[in-house]
Design an enzyme around this catalytic site. Sequence first.
Site, PDB file in Angstrom:
ATOM      1  N   ARG A  48      49.552  40.601 -40.502  1.00  0.00           N
ATOM      2  CA  ARG A  48      49.635  40.923 -41.934  1.00  0.00           C
ATOM      3  C   ARG A  48      50.086  42.358 -42.209  1.00  0.00           C
ATOM      4  O   ARG A  48      50.519  42.657 -43.318  1.00  0.00           O
ATOM      5  CB  ARG A  48      48.286  40.679 -42.615  1.00  0.00           C
ATOM      6  N   LEU A  92      45.641  36.146 -43.124  1.00  0.00           N
ATOM      7  CA  LEU A  92      44.842  34.992 -42.717  1.00  0.00           C
ATOM      8  C   LEU A  92      43.729  34.681 -43.706  1.00  0.00           C
ATOM      9  O   LEU A  92      43.169  33.585 -43.683  1.00  0.00           O
ATOM     10  CB  LEU A  92      44.244  35.230 -41.322  1.00  0.00           C
ATOM     11  N   LYS A 179      43.190  32.003 -12.120  1.00  0.00           N
ATOM     12  CA  LYS A 179      43.469  32.931 -11.028  1.00  0.00           C
ATOM     13  C   LYS A 179      43.813  32.176  -9.744  1.00  0.00           C
ATOM     14  O   LYS A 179      43.230  31.127  -9.444  1.00  0.00           O
ATOM     15  CB  LYS A 179      42.275  33.860 -10.807  1.00  0.00           C
ATOM     16  N   HIS A 237      32.577  32.638 -17.930  1.00  0.00           N
ATOM     17  CA  HIS A 237      33.274  32.913 -16.667  1.00  0.00           C
ATOM     18  C   HIS A 237      32.435  32.550 -15.438  1.00  0.00           C
ATOM     19  O   HIS A 237      32.884  31.823 -14.549  1.00  0.00           O
ATOM     20  CB  HIS A 237      33.648  34.394 -16.578  1.00  0.00           C
TER      21      HIS A 237
END
Length: 487
Positions: A48, A92, A179, A237
């Site tokens: 924006r 947004l 990975k 993770h």
Amino acid sequence: MQTDSSFTFVLFGGTGDLSMRKILPALFEAHRAGGMLADSGKIVAVARHIADRAAYIDWVNEHVKPHVSKNGVDETAWASFLDRIEFVKIDLGKPEDFTLLRDALSGRPGIRVFYLATGPSLFVPICHALASVGLNENSRIVLEKPLGYDLKSSNAINDAVGEIFAEEQIYRIDHYLGKEPVQNLLALRFGNVLFEPLWRREWVESIQITIAEELGVEARGDFYDNTGALRDMVQNHLLQLLSIVAMEPPHSMDSDSVRDEKLRVLRALKPIDPRDIGKVAVRGQYHAGVIRGSAVPAYATEPGVKQDSTTETFVAVKVEIENWRWAGVPFFLRTGKRLADRVAEIVVNFRAVPHSALGASALRGGANRLVIRLQPNETIRLYCLAKQPGEGMNLASVHLDLAFDRFFREGQMEAYQRLLLDVINGRLALFVRRDEQEAAWRWVEPILNEWAASNKPPKPYAAGTWGPAAASAMLAQHGTCWLEEEN
């Protein structure tokens, strides 16, 4: 990996840090390699506070170019990559602006990918705005973590997004799953008869999974102070890596076969009794210290952090899996900021031989060990004992080393590059399914709730160390230690 799949990649948060450091550099590397991205594929950035495409290209040249191609930028490839980039100025917070995006995408061939590199508070409004202009069909949506603050808020986001996009359209990204060594862990286990018979409680003594960072919270203090290490790293993770390490062999490598097996691991995690959390979970917070010769401040003095903050910057937790393969084997998960080194690794400690005529060293736990290094240097290293040259039967630890950059001539693919190509090509195996995410949240919630209710502050540790001493004491109770403490 050749593709003819035409696509339009729409990047929300097109000027954000993640877009600059990871997403656009990954797309450039795929473009530079040739054949990975369809020639007709376009990237549409959304922001924006940029006036027009020319201003956005200037922004990309300034903020993205320093993060691409470690050995220098191929200017011809860079110029042709910039030709792929378009720009749409959107606020947004104004759903009516999405008609501008709809008009910009009208008539384009192929799949649409919407990457939400924004804060999670914008996920649902963006999805509703996309649906209001008919852009939720023939599309895929990528959601960055954190997806919620707890199980309830995560379900609220998933419910809202699920009303607009089908589950097979939703790509919940966890870059650790992209990975190279994680992919090689699957190959190592399921492509070789050598390891699979040993990959069980009879032969494995313990497993460690560590994600350590030298950096502090940097400019993310305000965000991090409301999140903490357990939400930021363990819930996603570390539990995802755990599920990859511990999963049963899938019948194929299609997306649901792999994710079904990961889900079984997450559902088999032994629930933590709130009364035992002090024994199996350690939380810490870094104080001032020295890292590589430079003084660094305490967490509580970082910009955006409350001075009396009890947010954890370190977590170590003992995990058990209640199934036939892993019953009784402790998994030790650890993550932290401002630690002694930047490293992510999986350590599989095999049991000692039951009897040795060669001396006590052969009876030591961890003499046989597999170390899978995810960062900074991606390697797989197998440790075993061998006779030292000379007189007498003296044993020493040696290792077999698979260093990918030395063994394979072609360069390794970065995690984001692999995952973005998987989104474009519709491969879901390396993305987190909703039921996996729910199982992970369900397991960590007792820890979150107990820490929130407790008046005990996190255990202090000096920046530049490996965290609170209590994390080492937890392993010592099981007759083992963290890998860096071996010597």
